[in-house]
Design a protein around this motif. Structure first.
Motif, mmCIF file in Angstrom:
data_model
loop_
_atom_site.group_PDB
_atom_site.id
_atom_site.type_symbol
_atom_site.label_atom_id
_atom_site.label_comp_id
_atom_site.label_asym_id
_atom_site.label_seq_id
_atom_site.Cartn_x
_atom_site.Cartn_y
_atom_site.Cartn_z
ATOM 1 N N GLY A 203 0.796 -1.222 0.000
ATOM 2 C CA GLY A 203 0.000 0.000 0.000
ATOM 3 C C GLY A 203 0.824 1.264 0.000
ATOM 4 N N ASP A 204 0.112 2.373 0.103
ATOM 5 C CA ASP A 204 0.713 3.710 0.116
ATOM 6 C C ASP A 204 1.265 4.010 1.505
ATOM 7 O OD1 ASP A 204 1.408 6.284 -0.746
ATOM 8 O OD2 ASP A 204 -0.469 6.541 -1.831
ATOM 9 N N GLN A 205 1.690 5.242 1.707
ATOM 10 C CA GLN A 205 2.286 5.635 2.970
ATOM 11 C C GLN A 205 1.287 5.555 4.126
ATOM 12 O OE1 GLN A 205 5.025 9.167 2.440
ATOM 13 N NE2 GLN A 205 3.986 9.208 0.466
ATOM 14 N N THR A 210 -6.484 6.791 3.351
ATOM 15 C CA THR A 210 -6.962 5.682 2.531
ATOM 16 C C THR A 210 -6.058 4.460 2.669
ATOM 17 O OG1 THR A 210 -5.827 6.728 0.662
ATOM 18 C CG2 THR A 210 -8.198 7.072 0.835
ATOM 19 N N ALA A 211 -4.767 4.679 2.786
ATOM 20 C CA ALA A 211 -3.839 3.550 2.950
ATOM 21 C C ALA A 211 -4.126 2.825 4.255
ATOM 22 C CB ALA A 211 -2.399 4.042 2.915
ATOM 23 N N GLY A 212 -4.356 3.581 5.314
ATOM 24 C CA GLY A 212 -4.657 2.980 6.607
ATOM 25 C C GLY A 212 -5.967 2.214 6.592
ATOM 26 N N GLU A 213 -6.987 2.776 5.944
ATOM 27 C CA GLU A 213 -8.289 2.120 5.885
ATOM 28 C C GLU A 213 -8.222 0.837 5.055
ATOM 29 O OE1 GLU A 213 -11.678 3.185 7.318
ATOM 30 O OE2 GLU A 213 -9.877 3.502 8.535
ATOM 31 N N ARG A 214 -7.469 0.840 3.976
ATOM 32 C CA ARG A 214 -7.357 -0.359 3.143
ATOM 33 C C ARG A 214 -6.545 -1.447 3.854
ATOM 34 N NH1 ARG A 214 -6.657 3.387 -2.319
ATOM 35 N NH2 ARG A 214 -8.695 4.394 -1.975
ATOM 36 N N SER A 232 5.962 -9.983 7.213
ATOM 37 C CA SER A 232 6.625 -9.871 5.911
ATOM 38 C C SER A 232 5.621 -9.778 4.760
ATOM 39 C CB SER A 232 7.545 -11.078 5.684
ATOM 40 O OG SER A 232 6.792 -12.282 5.583
ATOM 41 N N TRP A 233 4.341 -9.994 5.047
ATOM 42 C CA TRP A 233 3.321 -9.921 4.003
ATOM 43 C C TRP A 233 2.788 -8.507 3.792
ATOM 44 C CZ3 TRP A 233 -0.273 -14.529 5.824
ATOM 45 C CH2 TRP A 233 0.446 -15.723 5.751
ATOM 46 N N VAL A 234 3.212 -7.562 4.611
ATOM 47 C CA VAL A 234 2.683 -6.194 4.543
ATOM 48 C C VAL A 234 3.801 -5.212 4.242
ATOM 49 C CG1 VAL A 234 1.538 -4.328 5.807
ATOM 50 C CG2 VAL A 234 0.785 -6.699 6.127
ATOM 51 N N SER A 235 3.565 -4.334 3.271
ATOM 52 C CA SER A 235 4.553 -3.310 2.927
ATOM 53 C C SER A 235 3.837 -1.998 2.605
ATOM 54 C CB SER A 235 5.394 -3.753 1.722
ATOM 55 O OG SER A 235 6.302 -2.734 1.344
#
Length: 348
Positions: A203-205, A210-214, A232-235
């Motif tokens: 995701g975004d920063q 929106t990045a936090g909600e997604r 390791s699955w999240v970036s």
């Protein structure tokens, strides 16, 4: 020449006027109606029969009459202009959003002025205040920062303001959003339904709403399936292609690579598609936001209606300008899962 000047050719009634600009009185005289009737037609008011309206519009066209908006604006105390502050003019999401805002503004006789904050909170503040200094009647803002107290004096002075895509920071204001949480939850659940458990999220920063909600929607879907998420699955981070490429390649390497990816916005999805196209092993993919040629590339997406977001925000803004007085509202528009093939691939 002198003789011709003393005896000019007569002007026929159906010839257009030149010189002085035609007025409503001229239109009324030509159409054979009262001045108030012309005013009603020009301002799209009711109370005029279809036949009379046709006569007035025919007279308007023949004379080349144009409404003088300046006097009307002065009477209302407005400039008939609104400002739109986008995050990035190059982002395809903002094209239909901007067009929708412009269409609503045009229908209300207003000019749209837009600019890009380039994802810089200070640039956003400078641009917003510059628009206010030019006395725009209202603002539609896609916020780059998370503190909008600088806008409080302008809003108290009467500048109607609607925030879009993300809520305002540290102030109460009207907001129009897409359901980022629900859309991401549905997109990840779709991958889970096709057998995936090791699902990567890029995701975004993190500071971006929106990045936090997604990301929250991703975690909710994984929890619904009883699947623990490995760190390791999240970036999260910049949407710069190099950063996204590195994240995709890392998640797809090692003894237990992810079997599916959920990408948090259109720019991330584009880079992910390029990386996946270079690899032999198929990897399922669902992206948030539609992208150009996604239908031809069989990319499954969670689609948000950017035009509906822009239109809703603009209509809300003009209701405020027309005197609507209620507490700040939050409108959240639904997203839509569009299966096209990439999200339906089973685990390899």
């Amino acid at each position: 020449m002198a003789e011709a000047a003393r005896h000019p050719e007569p002007r026929h009634d159906n010839e257009p006027r030149y010189g002085n600009r035609p007025t409503m009185k001229d239109v009324a005289a030509r159409a054979g109606v009262g001045l108030k009737t012309v005013s009603r037609v020009v301002n799209s008011e009711s109370g005029v029969t279809p036949d009379t309206e046709r006569r007035v519009r025919t007279a308007i066209e023949a004379l080349g009459f144009r409404r003088n908006d300046s006097a009307r604006v002065l009477r209302k105390g407005r400039t008939a202009s609104i400002g739109l502050v986008l995050e990035d003019l190059a982002d395809p999401f903002y094209g239909p959003l901007s067009r929708a805002v412009e269409e609503v503004a045009r229908a209300h006789g207003a000019l749209l002025i837009n600019g890009s904050s380039a994802e810089d909170p200070e640039r956003e503040r400078e641009l917003v205040l510059a628009l206010c200094a030019r006395r725009v009647d209202g603002l539609i803002v896609i916020p780059a920062g998370n503190d909008h107290r600088y806008l409080e004096p302008e809003m108290k002075a009467g500048v109607a303001t609607v925030f879009v895509d993300r809520p305002a920071g540290r102030i109460d204001a009207d907001t129009v959003l897409s359901d980022s949480f629900g859309g991401a939850r549905e997109g990840v659940a779709h991958l889970i339904a096709h057998g995936h458990r090791r699902i990567g999220f890029i995701g975004d920063q993190a500071r971006i709403h929106t990045a936090g909600e997604r990301l929250r929607g991703y975690h909710a879907a994984m929890a619904d399936a009883g699947t623990a998420v490995d760190d390791s699955w999240v970036s999260l981070g910049s949407t710069e292609p190099g950063r996204v490429r590195a994240a995709v390649e890392r998640m797809l390497s090692g003894p237990e690579p992810v079997t599916a990816l959920f990408t948090g916005n259109n720019r991330v999805t584009v880079t992910a598609v390029r990386v996946l196209a270079e690899r032999e092993r198929p990897t399922a993919l669902v992206g948030f936001d539609d992208i150009e040629l996604a239908d031809l590339l069989s990319i499954t997406v969670v689609s948000q209606d950017a035009a509906a977001v822009g239109r809703t925000a603009a209509e809300h803004l003009f209701r405020r300008l027309d005197g609507a007085d209620h507490s700040p509202a939050r409108v959240e528009l639904p997203t839509r899962l569009v299966p096209r093939g990439s999200g339906e691939l089973p685990p390899a």
